[in-house]
Write an enzyme that holds these catalytic residues in place. Structure first.
Site, PDB file in Angstrom:
ATOM      1  N   LYS A  13      26.064 -74.624-112.358  1.00  0.00           N
ATOM      2  CA  LYS A  13      24.849 -74.499-113.192  1.00  0.00           C
ATOM      3  C   LYS A  13      24.464 -73.034-113.386  1.00  0.00           C
ATOM      4  O   LYS A  13      24.196 -72.598-114.485  1.00  0.00           O
ATOM      5  CB  LYS A  13      23.647 -75.230-112.548  1.00  0.00           C
ATOM      6  CG  LYS A  13      23.848 -76.699-112.329  1.00  0.00           C
ATOM      7  CD  LYS A  13      22.619 -77.348-111.708  1.00  0.00           C
ATOM      8  CE  LYS A  13      22.280 -76.832-110.328  1.00  0.00           C
ATOM      9  NZ  LYS A  13      23.296 -77.125-109.298  1.00  0.00           N
ATOM     10  N   ARG A  88      14.523 -81.174-110.114  1.00  0.00           N
ATOM     11  CA  ARG A  88      15.443 -81.772-109.139  1.00  0.00           C
ATOM     12  C   ARG A  88      14.924 -83.121-108.664  1.00  0.00           C
ATOM     13  O   ARG A  88      15.594 -83.770-107.857  1.00  0.00           O
ATOM     14  CB  ARG A  88      15.572 -80.846-107.928  1.00  0.00           C
ATOM     15  CG  ARG A  88      16.837 -79.977-107.939  1.00  0.00           C
ATOM     16  CD  ARG A  88      16.807 -79.115-106.699  1.00  0.00           C
ATOM     17  NE  ARG A  88      18.087 -78.651-106.270  1.00  0.00           N
ATOM     18  CZ  ARG A  88      18.529 -77.406-106.464  1.00  0.00           C
ATOM     19  NH1 ARG A  88      17.822 -76.532-107.132  1.00  0.00           N
ATOM     20  NH2 ARG A  88      19.698 -77.035-105.974  1.00  0.00           N
ATOM     21  N   ARG A 127      31.881 -69.635-102.544  1.00  0.00           N
ATOM     22  CA  ARG A 127      30.858 -68.895-103.301  1.00  0.00           C
ATOM     23  C   ARG A 127      30.389 -67.685-102.493  1.00  0.00           C
ATOM     24  O   ARG A 127      30.164 -67.768-101.294  1.00  0.00           O
ATOM     25  CB  ARG A 127      29.667 -69.816-103.598  1.00  0.00           C
ATOM     26  CG  ARG A 127      28.493 -69.063-104.219  1.00  0.00           C
ATOM     27  CD  ARG A 127      27.560 -69.946-104.987  1.00  0.00           C
ATOM     28  NE  ARG A 127      26.838 -70.913-104.187  1.00  0.00           N
ATOM     29  CZ  ARG A 127      25.984 -71.810-104.692  1.00  0.00           C
ATOM     30  NH1 ARG A 127      25.763 -71.849-106.002  1.00  0.00           N
ATOM     31  NH2 ARG A 127      25.367 -72.660-103.907  1.00  0.00           N
ATOM     32  N   ARG A 160      26.001 -67.760 -98.464  1.00  0.00           N
ATOM     33  CA  ARG A 160      24.641 -68.249 -98.176  1.00  0.00           C
ATOM     34  C   ARG A 160      24.674 -69.217 -96.999  1.00  0.00           C
ATOM     35  O   ARG A 160      25.600 -70.018 -96.896  1.00  0.00           O
ATOM     36  CB  ARG A 160      24.079 -68.962 -99.414  1.00  0.00           C
ATOM     37  CG  ARG A 160      23.439 -68.030-100.420  1.00  0.00           C
ATOM     38  CD  ARG A 160      23.179 -68.680-101.761  1.00  0.00           C
ATOM     39  NE  ARG A 160      22.635 -70.038-101.711  1.00  0.00           N
ATOM     40  CZ  ARG A 160      22.427 -70.789-102.796  1.00  0.00           C
ATOM     41  NH1 ARG A 160      22.697 -70.309-103.998  1.00  0.00           N
ATOM     42  NH2 ARG A 160      21.932 -71.992-102.692  1.00  0.00           N
ATOM     43  N   ARG A 171      23.127 -81.431 -98.688  1.00  0.00           N
ATOM     44  CA  ARG A 171      22.615 -81.152-100.042  1.00  0.00           C
ATOM     45  C   ARG A 171      23.185 -82.144-101.056  1.00  0.00           C
ATOM     46  O   ARG A 171      22.508 -82.520-102.009  1.00  0.00           O
ATOM     47  CB  ARG A 171      22.946 -79.711-100.440  1.00  0.00           C
ATOM     48  CG  ARG A 171      22.194 -78.700 -99.576  1.00  0.00           C
ATOM     49  CD  ARG A 171      22.665 -77.281 -99.824  1.00  0.00           C
ATOM     50  NE  ARG A 171      22.269 -76.805-101.119  1.00  0.00           N
ATOM     51  CZ  ARG A 171      22.781 -75.722-101.705  1.00  0.00           C
ATOM     52  NH1 ARG A 171      23.710 -75.036-101.107  1.00  0.00           N
ATOM     53  NH2 ARG A 171      22.350 -75.340-102.880  1.00  0.00           N
TER      54      ARG A 171
HETATM   55  P1  ADP Z   1      25.303 -74.013-108.909  1.00  0.00           P
HETATM   56  O1  ADP Z   1      24.392 -73.023-109.595  1.00  0.00           O
HETATM   57  O2  ADP Z   1      25.454 -75.298-109.687  1.00  0.00           O
HETATM   58  O3  ADP Z   1      24.911 -74.263-107.480  1.00  0.00           O
HETATM   59  P2  ADP Z   1      27.323 -71.889-109.142  1.00  0.00           P
HETATM   60  O4  ADP Z   1      27.238 -71.547-110.590  1.00  0.00           O
HETATM   61  O5  ADP Z   1      26.773 -70.914-108.182  1.00  0.00           O
HETATM   62  O6  ADP Z   1      26.764 -73.384-108.865  1.00  0.00           O
HETATM   63  O7  ADP Z   1      28.879 -72.169-108.823  1.00  0.00           O
HETATM   64  C1  ADP Z   1      29.303 -72.520-107.492  1.00  0.00           C
HETATM   65  C2  ADP Z   1      30.585 -71.756-107.155  1.00  0.00           C
HETATM   66  O8  ADP Z   1      31.669 -72.221-107.969  1.00  0.00           O
HETATM   67  C3  ADP Z   1      30.483 -70.244-107.407  1.00  0.00           C
HETATM   68  O9  ADP Z   1      31.225 -69.580-106.410  1.00  0.00           O
HETATM   69  C4  ADP Z   1      31.120 -70.059-108.796  1.00  0.00           C
HETATM   70  O10 ADP Z   1      31.687 -68.764-108.947  1.00  0.00           O
HETATM   71  C5  ADP Z   1      32.192 -71.154-108.801  1.00  0.00           C
HETATM   72  N1  ADP Z   1      32.379 -71.749-110.129  1.00  0.00           N
HETATM   73  C6  ADP Z   1      31.454 -71.972-111.099  1.00  0.00           C
HETATM   74  N2  ADP Z   1      32.016 -72.575-112.184  1.00  0.00           N
HETATM   75  C7  ADP Z   1      33.333 -72.753-111.870  1.00  0.00           C
HETATM   76  C8  ADP Z   1      34.463 -73.340-112.550  1.00  0.00           C
HETATM   77  N3  ADP Z   1      34.313 -73.882-113.777  1.00  0.00           N
HETATM   78  N4  ADP Z   1      35.648 -73.352-111.919  1.00  0.00           N
HETATM   79  C9  ADP Z   1      35.784 -72.839-110.663  1.00  0.00           C
HETATM   80  N5  ADP Z   1      34.783 -72.270-109.968  1.00  0.00           N
HETATM   81  C10 ADP Z   1      33.573 -72.226-110.548  1.00  0.00           C
HETATM   82  P1  AMP Z   2      19.922 -73.452-105.585  1.00  0.00           P
HETATM   83  O1  AMP Z   2      19.909 -71.968-105.593  1.00  0.00           O
HETATM   84  O2  AMP Z   2      19.544 -74.037-106.926  1.00  0.00           O
HETATM   85  O3  AMP Z   2      21.211 -74.029-105.046  1.00  0.00           O
HETATM   86  O4  AMP Z   2      18.744 -73.913-104.596  1.00  0.00           O
HETATM   87  C1  AMP Z   2      18.779 -73.605-103.225  1.00  0.00           C
HETATM   88  C2  AMP Z   2      17.725 -74.418-102.476  1.00  0.00           C
HETATM   89  O5  AMP Z   2      16.410 -74.083-102.964  1.00  0.00           O
HETATM   90  C3  AMP Z   2      17.817 -75.938-102.635  1.00  0.00           C
HETATM   91  O6  AMP Z   2      18.762 -76.529-101.759  1.00  0.00           O
HETATM   92  C4  AMP Z   2      16.371 -76.350-102.317  1.00  0.00           C
HETATM   93  O7  AMP Z   2      16.120 -76.307-100.926  1.00  0.00           O
HETATM   94  C5  AMP Z   2      15.575 -75.224-102.962  1.00  0.00           C
HETATM   95  N1  AMP Z   2      15.216 -75.550-104.374  1.00  0.00           N
HETATM   96  C6  AMP Z   2      15.653 -74.912-105.493  1.00  0.00           C
HETATM   97  N2  AMP Z   2      15.132 -75.486-106.602  1.00  0.00           N
HETATM   98  C7  AMP Z   2      14.368 -76.532-106.164  1.00  0.00           C
HETATM   99  C8  AMP Z   2      13.605 -77.550-106.806  1.00  0.00           C
HETATM  100  N3  AMP Z   2      13.519 -77.622-108.153  1.00  0.00           N
HETATM  101  N4  AMP Z   2      12.951 -78.452-106.037  1.00  0.00           N
HETATM  102  C9  AMP Z   2      13.023 -78.408-104.700  1.00  0.00           C
HETATM  103  N5  AMP Z   2      13.751 -77.500-104.026  1.00  0.00           N
HETATM  104  C10 AMP Z   2      14.430 -76.575-104.745  1.00  0.00           C
END
Ligand code: ADP
Ligand code: AMP
Length: 214
Positions: A13, A88, A127, A160, A171
């Protein structure tokens, strides 16, 4: 244009939201980034959020909803925005819909980045995040030019705490219980677009822009 990114934690995302924000010249609003900035700054909000985040739980709606609605009323959101990590829960989605209705506005698209759970743990364990500017990388799929150093701001990259495998499982359970029902919510609202998030990240972006328009 107002866009919501949906999908499991680690689906991509944030990666796609940043590209969308750049392409369409709109702010990228990540509730996770806002919480992490507050934790880093030692604010009261950050202290409240931290214990939930560390356990892979959602921060309660009464904290999160007000924070997000406040953010989208700011001046830079007048021309639209891309929401990453919000809503969420169903109450978060309902509050957002209600707030927008009250202003005579509506969401344009909810983009669901679809990735099976089996691929998520590998995504998350690879990541690397910059806690300074919010950039994210993957050690195999989107590596920084210099190992463990952010291309954008030169700070050190970290795994992280909540990306460690035990927390990722938690999660994912929380995602299936509380967030996945939003797919049906936005399908009923007629704005859901689902893309295959297992493709290369540039191909995922091409699939998204094909729907959103140039
Ligand atoms: P989210 O915001 O949904 O938690 P991220 O955008 O941070 O996810 O992506 C999670 C991990 O996967 C990151 O390390 C990112 O670089 C990698 N990633 C994102 N999109 C792709 C893809 N299409 N193919 C492979 N790895 C990806
Ligand atoms: P993210 O960076 O989107 O992966 O979010 C990291 C963490 O932040 C999540 O696992 C939740 O603990 C908290 N968080 C982020 N967005 C929300 C939301 N919309 N509602 C509740 N918790 C959230």
């Amino acid at each position: 244009m107002k866009i919501i990114m949906l999908g499991a934690p680690g689906a991509g995302k944030g990666t796609q939201a940043k590209k969308i924000a750049e392409q369409y010249g709109i702010p990228h609003i990540s509730t996770g980034d806002i919480f992490r900035a507050n934790i880093k700054g030692g604010t009261e909000l950050g202290m409240k959020a931290k214990s939930y985040m560390d356990q892979g739980q959602l921060v309660p709606d009464d904290v999160t909803i007000g924070m997000l609605l406040d953010r989208i009323s700011q001046e830079d959101c007048k021309g639209g925005y891309v929401l990453d990590g919000f809503p969420r829960t169903i109450p978060q989605a309902e509050s957002l819909t209600e707030a927008l209705n009250g202003r005579g506005e509506k969401m344009d698209y909810a983009v669901n980045v679809d990735v099976p759970d089996t691929a998520i743990v590998e995504r998350m364990s690879g990541r690397r995040a910059c806690l300074s500017c919010g950039a994210t990388y993957h050690i195999r799929y989107n590596a920084p030019s210099k190992e463990n150093v952010c291309d954008a701001c030169g700070q050190a990259l970290v795994l992280r705490d909540d990306d460690k495998p035990e927390t990722v499982q938690k999660r994912l359970t929380v995602y299936h219980d509380q967030t996945q029902p939003l797919i049906e919510y936005y399908q009923k609202a007629g704005i859901l677009v689902t893309v295959d998030g297992t493709k290369d990240l540039h191909d995922v972006f091409a699939d998204i822009t094909a729907v959103l328009g140039a």
